[in-house]
Motif scaffolding. Structure first.
Motif, PDB file in Angstrom:
ATOM      1  N   ASP A   1     -46.920 -60.171 -48.517  1.00 56.73           N
ATOM      2  CA  ASP A   1     -48.113 -60.367 -49.733  1.00 56.73           C
ATOM      3  C   ASP A   1     -48.161 -59.234 -50.466  1.00 56.73           C
ATOM      4  OD1 ASP A   1     -47.932 -62.540 -48.199  1.00 56.73           O
ATOM      5  OD2 ASP A   1     -50.194 -62.693 -47.756  1.00 56.73           O
ATOM      6  N   TYR A   2     -48.454 -57.957 -49.364  1.00 55.47           N
ATOM      7  CA  TYR A   2     -48.826 -56.711 -50.144  1.00 55.47           C
ATOM      8  C   TYR A   2     -47.748 -56.050 -50.779  1.00 55.47           C
ATOM      9  CZ  TYR A   2     -52.944 -57.213 -47.331  1.00 55.47           C
ATOM     10  OH  TYR A   2     -54.103 -58.017 -46.909  1.00 55.47           O
ATOM     11  N   SER A   3     -46.493 -56.401 -50.444  1.00 51.75           N
ATOM     12  CA  SER A   3     -45.480 -55.783 -51.283  1.00 51.75           C
ATOM     13  C   SER A   3     -45.392 -56.509 -52.791  1.00 51.75           C
ATOM     14  CB  SER A   3     -43.936 -55.927 -50.804  1.00 51.75           C
ATOM     15  OG  SER A   3     -43.799 -57.227 -50.622  1.00 51.75           O
ATOM     16  N   LEU A   4     -45.783 -57.577 -52.582  1.00 46.06           N
ATOM     17  CA  LEU A   4     -45.954 -58.429 -54.153  1.00 46.06           C
ATOM     18  C   LEU A   4     -47.130 -57.774 -54.817  1.00 46.06           C
ATOM     19  CD1 LEU A   4     -45.332 -62.022 -52.798  1.00 46.06           C
ATOM     20  CD2 LEU A   4     -43.928 -60.659 -54.312  1.00 46.06           C
ATOM     21  N   TYR A   5     -48.278 -57.450 -53.950  1.00 47.43           N
ATOM     22  CA  TYR A   5     -49.430 -56.979 -54.867  1.00 47.43           C
ATOM     23  C   TYR A   5     -48.966 -55.566 -55.509  1.00 47.43           C
ATOM     24  CZ  TYR A   5     -53.164 -60.114 -53.321  1.00 47.43           C
ATOM     25  OH  TYR A   5     -53.677 -61.219 -53.057  1.00 47.43           O
ATOM     26  N   SER A   6     -48.320 -54.952 -54.809  1.00 50.95           N
ATOM     27  CA  SER A   6     -47.472 -53.516 -55.235  1.00 50.95           C
ATOM     28  C   SER A   6     -46.855 -53.627 -56.475  1.00 50.95           C
ATOM     29  CB  SER A   6     -47.016 -52.928 -54.159  1.00 50.95           C
ATOM     30  OG  SER A   6     -47.687 -52.650 -53.021  1.00 50.95           O
ATOM     31  N   ILE A   7     -46.112 -54.811 -56.468  1.00 53.20           N
ATOM     32  CA  ILE A   7     -45.044 -54.934 -57.760  1.00 53.20           C
ATOM     33  C   ILE A   7     -45.983 -55.222 -59.098  1.00 53.20           C
ATOM     34  CG2 ILE A   7     -43.447 -56.416 -58.685  1.00 53.20           C
ATOM     35  CD1 ILE A   7     -42.197 -56.957 -56.019  1.00 53.20           C
ATOM     36  N   PHE A   8     -47.040 -56.067 -58.784  1.00 51.15           N
ATOM     37  CA  PHE A   8     -47.958 -56.274 -60.035  1.00 51.15           C
ATOM     38  C   PHE A   8     -48.621 -55.081 -60.214  1.00 51.15           C
ATOM     39  CE2 PHE A   8     -52.427 -56.795 -60.989  1.00 51.15           C
ATOM     40  CZ  PHE A   8     -52.465 -57.175 -62.208  1.00 51.15           C
ATOM     41  N   LEU A   9     -49.094 -54.071 -59.147  1.00 55.17           N
ATOM     42  CA  LEU A   9     -49.746 -52.943 -59.698  1.00 55.17           C
ATOM     43  C   LEU A   9     -48.991 -51.852 -60.227  1.00 55.17           C
ATOM     44  CD1 LEU A   9     -51.822 -52.510 -56.282  1.00 55.17           C
ATOM     45  CD2 LEU A   9     -52.871 -52.692 -58.555  1.00 55.17           C
TER      46      LEU A   9
ATOM     47  N   LEU B   1     -45.613 -59.788 -67.971  1.00 52.15           N
ATOM     48  CA  LEU B   1     -45.579 -61.164 -67.963  1.00 52.15           C
ATOM     49  C   LEU B   1     -44.540 -61.770 -67.067  1.00 52.15           C
ATOM     50  CD1 LEU B   1     -46.337 -61.929 -71.714  1.00 52.15           C
ATOM     51  CD2 LEU B   1     -47.827 -61.587 -70.020  1.00 52.15           C
ATOM     52  N   GLY B   2     -43.442 -60.822 -67.289  1.00 49.91           N
ATOM     53  CA  GLY B   2     -42.093 -61.537 -66.388  1.00 49.91           C
ATOM     54  C   GLY B   2     -42.029 -61.258 -64.881  1.00 49.91           C
ATOM     55  N   ILE B   3     -42.708 -60.085 -64.560  1.00 51.69           N
ATOM     56  CA  ILE B   3     -42.508 -59.709 -63.023  1.00 51.69           C
ATOM     57  C   ILE B   3     -43.996 -59.524 -62.518  1.00 51.69           C
ATOM     58  CG2 ILE B   3     -41.542 -57.745 -61.477  1.00 51.69           C
ATOM     59  CD1 ILE B   3     -39.725 -57.410 -63.710  1.00 51.69           C
TER      60      ILE B   3
ATOM     61  N   VAL C   1     -40.839 -68.789 -65.369  1.00 52.18           N
ATOM     62  CA  VAL C   1     -42.016 -68.859 -66.722  1.00 52.18           C
ATOM     63  C   VAL C   1     -42.487 -67.725 -67.036  1.00 52.18           C
ATOM     64  CG1 VAL C   1     -44.314 -70.036 -67.289  1.00 52.18           C
ATOM     65  CG2 VAL C   1     -42.688 -71.246 -65.881  1.00 52.18           C
ATOM     66  N   GLY C   2     -42.882 -66.828 -66.269  1.00 52.11           N
ATOM     67  CA  GLY C   2     -43.177 -65.491 -66.525  1.00 52.11           C
ATOM     68  C   GLY C   2     -42.505 -64.911 -67.464  1.00 52.11           C
ATOM     69  N   MET C   3     -41.023 -64.601 -67.099  1.00 51.19           N
ATOM     70  CA  MET C   3     -39.933 -63.968 -67.864  1.00 51.19           C
ATOM     71  C   MET C   3     -39.964 -64.633 -69.124  1.00 51.19           C
ATOM     72  SD  MET C   3     -38.043 -61.394 -67.804  1.00 51.19           S
ATOM     73  CE  MET C   3     -38.333 -61.080 -65.910  1.00 51.19           C
ATOM     74  N   SER C   4     -39.819 -66.058 -69.196  1.00 50.15           N
ATOM     75  CA  SER C   4     -39.634 -66.589 -70.489  1.00 50.15           C
ATOM     76  C   SER C   4     -40.772 -66.257 -71.697  1.00 50.15           C
ATOM     77  CB  SER C   4     -39.812 -68.180 -70.272  1.00 50.15           C
ATOM     78  OG  SER C   4     -38.607 -68.515 -69.303  1.00 50.15           O
TER      79      SER C   4
END
Length: 444
Positions: A38-46, A79-81, A109-112
């Motif tokens: 989960d935290y690697s995903l949070y890092s991608i957002f950050l 939006l996409g990642i 959906v985000g990438m679109s």
């Protein structure tokens, strides 16, 4: 637009909020990197969000063409990642099972939305991708509509749903803070872009309180992890000092949990292991062990832990030492008896109102009923039941100041208020009613 407002909106606000999110990013990537996906995903957002915030400055320092190019990169990343990664991470943290198809559609959906934004904005400005099309549409206007749709579909709706689910369920404050930040950003995005005239800077300003919410969540996470580590160390120490045989399975479980609350960091884990090792050595010395041999043994194990680069090896060193030291303690009858009595005293202080038999207490202490009663009387100069009664009456004296006699009796463990009154008079020399009257007279 005044220069000061422009600098704040395009430079200062993005920099301040980016610093907040960069701090959170460091925590996730350095401290939390091995704990959960989960935290690697949070890092991608950050990462995507920090790029999005700092890219705002391109409108001040670059040409229009350069700023628009940076804008395309920022919007596709966010939006996409970025936002899809945030949604997947929050959904996982909320305890919802996430399938591969859910992840695929979330990113799709985000990438679109990101690509649609770029194509529409490009049609209204640079015409890099749609230069041969001459339909009479306002590309920039529709690109902003895509932003509004994204804010609603990607942030407001899912975050609101997850907040509602969490409030009705576990109520994890950390997750609620993360989700509230996402929802706040989505709301300000929709309001700022949709307003007439537009106030694009609104969601850049709002990113500062969003960052503060997330910093709060990180602070709670750190505090919680430290608390868990302390409890695990205490539980392990108590387990080693107990007289319940060889609890090897339980020790292994505690060591695995200790690894989890060491943030996935080997050095932190080794530090915690050394702390436990020192505590267990002290306990064994107090139990009558050979001080010189135990200190030498501790020094050797500490050196081996310090030199090791393998978490399993460190775990094995502490496990073997815990088992061997527990054997030394168990072989000392006087220490074993003292620890058993202390265990009973600590239990009664916490649970004096419970209706528990001497047999059950003896089993918990690891001694026979007769042996425990004898050792308890020798140590405490009273029987177990007398000590429990003492604790009950002491608690009742505080409760009687504000509660009725019946309620107090039930609260301290007596099912019969009349019997409670008899015991109270025997211990204090006064009935509960007389005690209440004296207290009220003193108060008045």
């Amino acid at each position: 637009m005044e220069l000061s407002q422009e600098l704040f909106e395009y430079v200062l606000a993005p920099i301040v909020s980016a610093q907040l999110f960069f701090t959170i990013l460091l925590y996730f990537t350095i401290v939390r990197k091995r704990i959960a996906a989960d935290y690697s995903l949070y890092s991608i957002f950050l990462i995507s969000f920090v790029v999005f915030l700092l890219g705002r400055m391109a409108w001040v320092f670059l040409s229009e063409k350069g700023a628009i190019t940076i804008l395309y990169i920022r919007m596709v990343l966010l939006l996409g990642i970025g936002i899809p990664s945030l949604l997947i991470a929050a959904t996982k943290q909320a305890g919802i099972k996430v399938s591969k198809s859910f992840c695929f559609y979330t990113y799709a959906v985000g990438m679109s939305l990101g690509v649609a934004y770029v194509l529409l904005y490009d049609y209204g400005t640079l015409r890099w991708f749609l230069e041969g099309i001459h339909d009479n549409i306002n590309g920039v206007h529709w690109a902003h509509k895509i932003q509004i749709i994204s804010g609603v579909v990607q942030l407001i709706i899912p975050c609101t749903y997850l907040i509602g689910k969490e409030l009705l369920g576990k109520r994890q404050l950390k997750l609620l803070l993360f989700l509230s930040g996402g929802c706040l950003f989505g709301l300000t995005l929709v309001i700022g872009v949709g307003a007439e005239p537009q106030f694009i800077g609104l969601y850049y300003f709002a990113s500062i309180p969003v960052g503060m919410l997330w910093i709060w969540a990180v602070a709670l996470d750190i505090k919680e992890m430290k608390g868990k580590a302390g409890l695990l160390k205490e539980e392990l120490s108590l387990l080693i000092k107990s007289d319940l045989g060889m609890p090897t399975k339980k020790i292994k479980s505690l060591l695995e949990n200790l690894e989890d609350v060491s943030y996935g960091n080997l050095e932190v884990y080794k530090m915690r292991v050394r702390e436990i090792l020192n505590s267990l050595t002290d306990t064994t010395i107090e139990a009558g062990g050979d001080t010189e041999k135990l200190l030498q043994r501790n020094e050797e194990r500490t050196h081996a832990i310090q030199e090791s680069s393998d978490v399993n090896q460190v775990k094995e060193i502490l496990f073997n030492e815990a088992v061997e030291l527990s054997e030394i303690i168990a072989k000392n009858p006087s220490q074993r008896n003292a620890l058993a009595v202390k265990k009973v005293v600590d239990y009664l202080k916490e649970s004096f109102a419970e209706d528990i038999s001497i047999d059950t207490i003896a089993e918990m202490a690891g001694l026979s009923k007769a042996h425990l009663m004898r050792e308890f009387k020798k140590t405490m100069d009273c029987t177990i039941l007398q000590y429990q009664t003492k604790l009950r009456i002491e608690a009742s004296q505080h409760l009687l100041k504000n509660n009725s006699v019946s309620d107090t009796a039930y609260d301290v463990g007596y099912s019969n208020p009349n019997y409670f009154s008899t015991v109270f008079r025997k211990v204090t020399g006064k009935s509960p009613v007389e005690y209440q009257a004296i207290y009220k007279e003193v108060e008045n």
